[in-house]
Design a protein around this motif. Structure first.
Motif, PDB file in Angstrom:
ATOM      1  N   ASP A 190       1.386   2.275   9.325  1.00  0.00           N
ATOM      2  CA  ASP A 190       1.490   2.626   7.905  1.00  0.00           C
ATOM      3  C   ASP A 190       0.150   2.519   7.185  1.00  0.00           C
ATOM      4  O   ASP A 190       0.021   2.973   6.046  1.00  0.00           O
ATOM      5  N   LYS A 191      -0.849   1.943   7.831  1.00  0.00           N
ATOM      6  CA  LYS A 191      -2.180   1.800   7.233  1.00  0.00           C
ATOM      7  C   LYS A 191      -3.215   2.737   7.869  1.00  0.00           C
ATOM      8  O   LYS A 191      -4.378   2.701   7.513  1.00  0.00           O
ATOM      9  N   MET A 247       0.858  -1.170   0.000  1.00  0.00           N
ATOM     10  CA  MET A 247       0.000   0.000   0.000  1.00  0.00           C
ATOM     11  C   MET A 247       0.900   1.226   0.000  1.00  0.00           C
ATOM     12  O   MET A 247       1.842   1.332   0.758  1.00  0.00           O
ATOM     13  N   VAL A 269      -3.224   8.433   4.183  1.00  0.00           N
ATOM     14  CA  VAL A 269      -3.104   7.035   4.590  1.00  0.00           C
ATOM     15  C   VAL A 269      -1.625   6.762   4.771  1.00  0.00           C
ATOM     16  O   VAL A 269      -0.840   6.907   3.832  1.00  0.00           O
ATOM     17  N   ASP A 297      -0.867  -1.608  12.501  1.00  0.00           N
ATOM     18  CA  ASP A 297       0.134  -1.177  11.527  1.00  0.00           C
ATOM     19  C   ASP A 297      -0.075   0.302  11.220  1.00  0.00           C
ATOM     20  O   ASP A 297      -0.974   0.673  10.460  1.00  0.00           O
ATOM     21  N   THR A 349      -8.698   5.705  12.006  1.00  0.00           N
ATOM     22  CA  THR A 349      -8.306   4.324  12.257  1.00  0.00           C
ATOM     23  C   THR A 349      -8.135   4.089  13.751  1.00  0.00           C
ATOM     24  O   THR A 349      -7.456   4.850  14.435  1.00  0.00           O
ATOM     25  N   GLU A 400      -6.277  -1.769  13.999  1.00  0.00           N
ATOM     26  CA  GLU A 400      -5.200  -1.791  12.996  1.00  0.00           C
ATOM     27  C   GLU A 400      -3.901  -1.299  13.641  1.00  0.00           C
ATOM     28  O   GLU A 400      -3.652  -0.110  13.728  1.00  0.00           O
TER      29      GLU A 400
END
Length: 168
Positions: free
Chosen positions: A156-157, A1, A103, A154, A147, A152
């Protein structure tokens, strides 16, 4: 991503939004002092049986990156709430906002902020902001954290929406 912008900037109208939050004057290196209080806000709401109406956010009132920031961590609610025990009630103002979604890791959010500022400058949009001796005083500059880190892990997401109020 890939990380960075996930959608093009847009201008949209936002209605007033009641919220509860905690406000602090901090430096960039002491940002955790206000960020770490978000769970406290959720606990405060839970103790009163009040459900959040959306994800948490940071609202920037005054920005001088070299010296101090006046910032608030907040959580939206469905109706106005009187604060207490270090938590205050408030209302985010209605108006036209330039928005963009990031993101990626929150540490890379600065590039998305720069992209939004540049996009607005190209379109000659003016911010609800004034420059003062103490820094940039914003009418409403928001970072919404879409988020949930419990869902989640992570970073980075993670998805963050920026919404900066435009001058009327």
């Amino acid at each position: 991503m890939s990380v960075g912008m996930s959608v093009e900037p847009t201008v949209r109208d936002r209605a007033e939004q009641p919220y509860v939050g905690v406000r602090a004057t901090i430096t960039m290196t002491s940002f955790a002092r206000v960020a770490d209080r978000i769970p406290e806000i959720f606990a405060w709401l839970g103790e009163r049986g009040i459900a959040p109406a959306g994800p948490p956010f940071f609202r920037y009132y005054l920005i001088d990156v070299e010296r101090e920031l006046e910032v608030e961590a907040g959580v939206p609610v469905r109706a106005a709430v009187e604060g207490g025990d270090g938590v205050r009630g408030g209302v985010l103002p209605a108006g036209r906002y330039a928005t963009i979604t990031h993101v990626g890791h929150p540490d890379r959010l600065f590039g998305t902020i720069e992209a939004l500022l540049g996009w607005a400058a190209e379109r000659r949009l003016e911010w609800d902001m004034e420059r003062t001796e103490r820094g940039e005083r914003w009418g409403c500059r928001l970072e919404w954290f879409k988020t949930d880190p419990r869902v989640e892990p992570d970073r980075d997401k993670w998805e963050t929406e920026l919404a900066f109020r435009l001058a009327t």
